[in-house]
Design a protein around this motif. Structure first.
Motif, PDB file in Angstrom:
ATOM      1  N   TYR A   1      -0.828  -6.283  -2.235  1.00  0.00           N
ATOM      2  CA  TYR A   1      -1.374  -5.138  -1.500  1.00  0.00           C
ATOM      3  C   TYR A   1      -0.842  -5.057  -0.071  1.00  0.00           C
ATOM      4  O   TYR A   1      -1.147  -4.106   0.659  1.00  0.00           O
ATOM      5  CB  TYR A   1      -2.907  -5.146  -1.503  1.00  0.00           C
ATOM      6  CG  TYR A   1      -3.553  -6.282  -0.755  1.00  0.00           C
ATOM      7  CD1 TYR A   1      -3.973  -7.430  -1.411  1.00  0.00           C
ATOM      8  CD2 TYR A   1      -3.748  -6.210   0.615  1.00  0.00           C
ATOM      9  CE1 TYR A   1      -4.553  -8.473  -0.731  1.00  0.00           C
ATOM     10  CE2 TYR A   1      -4.334  -7.252   1.312  1.00  0.00           C
ATOM     11  CZ  TYR A   1      -4.735  -8.377   0.634  1.00  0.00           C
ATOM     12  OH  TYR A   1      -5.317  -9.421   1.334  1.00  0.00           O
TER      13      TYR A   1
ATOM     14  N   GLU B   1       7.717 -11.809   9.634  1.00  0.00           N
ATOM     15  CA  GLU B   1       7.606 -12.267  11.032  1.00  0.00           C
ATOM     16  C   GLU B   1       6.215 -11.918  11.555  1.00  0.00           C
ATOM     17  O   GLU B   1       6.049 -11.626  12.730  1.00  0.00           O
ATOM     18  CB  GLU B   1       8.663 -11.582  11.925  1.00  0.00           C
ATOM     19  CG  GLU B   1      10.090 -11.791  11.484  1.00  0.00           C
ATOM     20  CD  GLU B   1      10.742 -12.983  12.162  1.00  0.00           C
ATOM     21  OE1 GLU B   1      10.034 -13.817  12.736  1.00  0.00           O
ATOM     22  OE2 GLU B   1      11.978 -13.078  12.070  1.00  0.00           O
ATOM     23  N   GLY B   2       5.222 -11.928  10.690  1.00  0.00           N
ATOM     24  CA  GLY B   2       3.857 -11.626  11.116  1.00  0.00           C
ATOM     25  C   GLY B   2       3.560 -10.142  11.249  1.00  0.00           C
ATOM     26  O   GLY B   2       2.444  -9.757  11.568  1.00  0.00           O
ATOM     27  N   VAL B   3       4.553  -9.282  11.001  1.00  0.00           N
ATOM     28  CA  VAL B   3       4.325  -7.835  11.111  1.00  0.00           C
ATOM     29  C   VAL B   3       4.036  -7.268   9.725  1.00  0.00           C
ATOM     30  O   VAL B   3       4.831  -7.430   8.809  1.00  0.00           O
ATOM     31  CB  VAL B   3       5.552  -7.118  11.727  1.00  0.00           C
ATOM     32  CG1 VAL B   3       5.306  -5.627  11.855  1.00  0.00           C
ATOM     33  CG2 VAL B   3       5.875  -7.713  13.089  1.00  0.00           C
ATOM     34  N   LYS B   4       2.864  -6.647   9.593  1.00  0.00           N
ATOM     35  CA  LYS B   4       2.438  -6.197   8.264  1.00  0.00           C
ATOM     36  C   LYS B   4       2.807  -4.746   7.980  1.00  0.00           C
ATOM     37  O   LYS B   4       2.667  -3.883   8.838  1.00  0.00           O
ATOM     38  CB  LYS B   4       0.929  -6.366   8.133  1.00  0.00           C
ATOM     39  CG  LYS B   4       0.519  -7.819   8.189  1.00  0.00           C
ATOM     40  CD  LYS B   4      -0.896  -8.014   7.728  1.00  0.00           C
ATOM     41  CE  LYS B   4      -1.171  -9.502   7.659  1.00  0.00           C
ATOM     42  NZ  LYS B   4      -2.388  -9.828   6.960  1.00  0.00           N
TER      43      LYS B   4
ATOM     44  N   ARG C   1      -0.331   2.267   8.864  1.00  0.00           N
ATOM     45  CA  ARG C   1      -1.678   2.713   9.234  1.00  0.00           C
ATOM     46  C   ARG C   1      -1.678   3.258  10.662  1.00  0.00           C
ATOM     47  O   ARG C   1      -2.247   4.311  10.943  1.00  0.00           O
ATOM     48  CB  ARG C   1      -2.670   1.555   9.105  1.00  0.00           C
ATOM     49  CG  ARG C   1      -4.105   1.956   9.377  1.00  0.00           C
ATOM     50  CD  ARG C   1      -5.018   0.752   9.425  1.00  0.00           C
ATOM     51  NE  ARG C   1      -5.372   0.248   8.098  1.00  0.00           N
ATOM     52  CZ  ARG C   1      -6.226  -0.752   7.900  1.00  0.00           C
ATOM     53  NH1 ARG C   1      -6.785  -1.357   8.919  1.00  0.00           N
ATOM     54  NH2 ARG C   1      -6.506  -1.160   6.677  1.00  0.00           N
TER      55      ARG C   1
ATOM     56  N   GLN D   1      -4.942   3.267   0.069  1.00  0.00           N
ATOM     57  CA  GLN D   1      -6.264   3.291   0.697  1.00  0.00           C
ATOM     58  C   GLN D   1      -6.263   2.539   2.029  1.00  0.00           C
ATOM     59  O   GLN D   1      -6.787   2.998   3.036  1.00  0.00           O
ATOM     60  CB  GLN D   1      -7.293   2.670  -0.249  1.00  0.00           C
ATOM     61  CG  GLN D   1      -8.692   2.615   0.350  1.00  0.00           C
ATOM     62  CD  GLN D   1      -9.735   2.099  -0.633  1.00  0.00           C
ATOM     63  OE1 GLN D   1      -9.521   2.097  -1.836  1.00  0.00           O
ATOM     64  NE2 GLN D   1     -10.856   1.666  -0.114  1.00  0.00           N
ATOM     65  N   ARG D   2      -5.614   1.371   2.022  1.00  0.00           N
ATOM     66  CA  ARG D   2      -5.548   0.572   3.244  1.00  0.00           C
ATOM     67  C   ARG D   2      -4.714   1.278   4.311  1.00  0.00           C
ATOM     68  O   ARG D   2      -4.991   1.176   5.499  1.00  0.00           O
ATOM     69  CB  ARG D   2      -4.930  -0.799   2.946  1.00  0.00           C
ATOM     70  CG  ARG D   2      -5.874  -1.737   2.229  1.00  0.00           C
ATOM     71  CD  ARG D   2      -5.157  -2.946   1.661  1.00  0.00           C
ATOM     72  NE  ARG D   2      -6.037  -3.741   0.826  1.00  0.00           N
ATOM     73  CZ  ARG D   2      -6.775  -4.753   1.272  1.00  0.00           C
ATOM     74  NH1 ARG D   2      -6.700  -5.122   2.522  1.00  0.00           N
ATOM     75  NH2 ARG D   2      -7.582  -5.400   0.458  1.00  0.00           N
TER      76      ARG D   2
ATOM     77  N   VAL E   1       1.251  -2.607   5.889  1.00  0.00           N
ATOM     78  CA  VAL E   1       0.098  -1.708   5.900  1.00  0.00           C
ATOM     79  C   VAL E   1      -0.286  -1.330   7.329  1.00  0.00           C
ATOM     80  O   VAL E   1      -0.486  -0.163   7.642  1.00  0.00           O
ATOM     81  CB  VAL E   1      -1.103  -2.345   5.156  1.00  0.00           C
ATOM     82  CG1 VAL E   1      -2.394  -1.603   5.470  1.00  0.00           C
ATOM     83  CG2 VAL E   1      -0.863  -2.345   3.651  1.00  0.00           C
ATOM     84  N   ASN E   2      -0.356  -2.336   8.199  1.00  0.00           N
ATOM     85  CA  ASN E   2      -0.762  -2.064   9.581  1.00  0.00           C
ATOM     86  C   ASN E   2       0.226  -1.145  10.286  1.00  0.00           C
ATOM     87  O   ASN E   2      -0.157  -0.246  11.037  1.00  0.00           O
ATOM     88  CB  ASN E   2      -0.887  -3.383  10.344  1.00  0.00           C
ATOM     89  CG  ASN E   2      -1.786  -3.251  11.569  1.00  0.00           C
ATOM     90  OD1 ASN E   2      -2.586  -2.317  11.671  1.00  0.00           O
ATOM     91  ND2 ASN E   2      -1.655  -4.175  12.498  1.00  0.00           N
TER      92      ASN E   2
ATOM     93  N   ALA F   1      -6.601   4.355   5.558  1.00  0.00           N
ATOM     94  CA  ALA F   1      -7.773   3.783   6.246  1.00  0.00           C
ATOM     95  C   ALA F   1      -8.949   4.757   6.315  1.00  0.00           C
ATOM     96  O   ALA F   1      -9.391   5.242   5.289  1.00  0.00           O
ATOM     97  CB  ALA F   1      -7.383   3.254   7.613  1.00  0.00           C
ATOM     98  N   THR F   2      -9.391   5.099   7.525  1.00  0.00           N
ATOM     99  CA  THR F   2     -10.598   5.925   7.648  1.00  0.00           C
ATOM    100  C   THR F   2     -10.382   7.348   7.117  1.00  0.00           C
ATOM    101  O   THR F   2     -11.329   8.081   6.922  1.00  0.00           O
ATOM    102  CB  THR F   2     -11.058   6.019   9.120  1.00  0.00           C
ATOM    103  OG1 THR F   2      -9.914   6.324   9.922  1.00  0.00           O
ATOM    104  CG2 THR F   2     -11.632   4.701   9.595  1.00  0.00           C
TER     105      THR F   2
END
Lengths: 152, 212
Positions: free
Chosen positions: B169, B174-177, B183, B84-85, B179-180, B88-89
């Motif tokens: 989830y 290194e701060g890189v996700k 996405r 879902q994440r 999901v993002n 996203a939209t």
């Protein structure tokens, strides 16, 4: 008489250029996308880079708000931002600090989420991604070169 | 794939490695009541036990070994929430069938991309920095010390679900996700094509990703 008119034309052009320069300087620096009726959201980052008060908040490159305040909280940067009232931000949206333009101007980019829960004024965007520390990454890459490089 | 995607790929593989590295820990409280970090530690131990089991190291047991590791990882992630994440939209307009199909495809893509790297675990050291719990959300911070001596910070985002307790989830390296990253890729694809086309592309991608 002819000489005067050339000087006059140049003068008018210079004046016009100065007026335009002044107008755009003010326009670029001012908050123009969010009125006083916007709502406030919070986000915490481990690193905000060059982010400042007044930095833009964008979705898909479109300005939807401005940074209102940056403070240290629990050793993290807590950023308050005013968001335009007609823009809905989902609970699982992700806020990322990014750089844009020749001067590396920092801004917050929000990528909309898929949740049905919409954040209300004063609530927090939980998912954030800090400014990428390029120097740190380069340093890691260099120091791991000896045995092949990279993080793999 | 772009350089950034490859970097994230390596990072996710390392994060998965984390689940395969740790020290033996005695079974204490009931698993359903275990906190976020406790759950990661337990799964880590279990996966490590499977990977180290000499009986499963023989080539003919490869499939069995992989299935065991997958089952352990599977139980620690909330795939519906991750899907879902990630979508996203584009998640809301999907029918229940489309959602199920996407979850299976995405899981398959991640499995094919990272599984061989988990199986290639080479004794990376893990430092558990701790957990931060805020209501029903938690972050578990870990540092992986690669065999080359480089520190890689990893953060697990977990949520306490009504069914299943604390589950992962998102993973950030290194701060890189994760999901993002997906996405962004999926959104730009879905901006230029209809959903059925996107699913076809995803299927093709899964098929072409080598399942070693």
């Amino acid at each position: 008489m002819k000489k005067l008119s050339v000087e006059l034309t140049v003068g008018v052009f210079v004046l016009l250029a100065l007026i335009l320069f002044g107008y755009f300087s003010i326009k670029v620096g001012s908050a123009d996308s969010v009125g006083s009726d916007g709502y406030e959201l919070i986000a915490r980052f481990s690193d905000v880079g060059n982010l400042k008060n007044g930095s833009a908040v964008v979705i898909a490159g479109v300005p939807i708000g401005r940074v209102n305040g940056i403070a240290l909280r629990d050793y993290q940067a807590e950023v308050r931002k005013a968001v335009a009232p007609d823009v809905k931000i989902q609970e699982d949206a992700i806020a990322t600090v990014k750089s844009r333009g020749l001067l590396g101007e920092s801004l917050i980019e929000i990528s909309p989420g898929g949740s049905e829960t919409i954040l209300a004024s004063g609530q927090r965007i939980r998912e954030t991604q800090p400014a990428i520390d390029l120097y740190g990454l380069v340093a890691k890459y260099i120091f791991s070169q000896k045995s092949g490089g990279g993080i793999e | 794939m772009s350089r950034q995607v490859r970097m994230v790929g390596s990072a996710v593989a390392l994060a998965a490695l984390l689940l395969a590295a740790g020290t033996a820990r005695p079974e204490t409280a009931d698993d359903a009541h275990a906190g976020p970090m406790e759950r990661i530690l337990r799964t880590t131990d279990q996966i490590l036990a499977v990977l180290k089991d000499p009986a499963l190291k023989v080539p003919e047991k490869k499939a069995e070994r992989r299935a065991k590791v997958l089952a352990l990882i599977d139980a620690r992630f909330n795939w519906t929430d991750i899907a879902q994440r990630t979508l996203a939209t584009y998640w809301a307009p999907r029918t229940p069938e489309e959602r199920k199909e996407f979850i299976d495809l995405f899981k398959d893509l991640l499995k094919r991309t990272y599984m061989s790297k988990i199986e290639g675990y080479a004794g990376e050291k893990i430092i558990y920095k701790g957990e931060r719990i805020e209501g029903s959300y938690a972050r578990v911070d870990v540092i992986i010390v690669s065999t080359k001596g480089v520190d890689i910070p990893v953060q697990y985002s977990m949520k306490k679900y009504d069914a299943g307790g604390w589950l992962i989830y998102d993973i950030a390296i290194e701060g890189v996700k994760l999901v993002n990253n997906y996405r962004t890729q999926f959104s730009s694809m879905l901006n230029s094509m209809a959903y059925p086309q996107f699913v076809e592309k995803l299927k093709a991608k899964v098929a072409e990703t080598k399942d070693e």
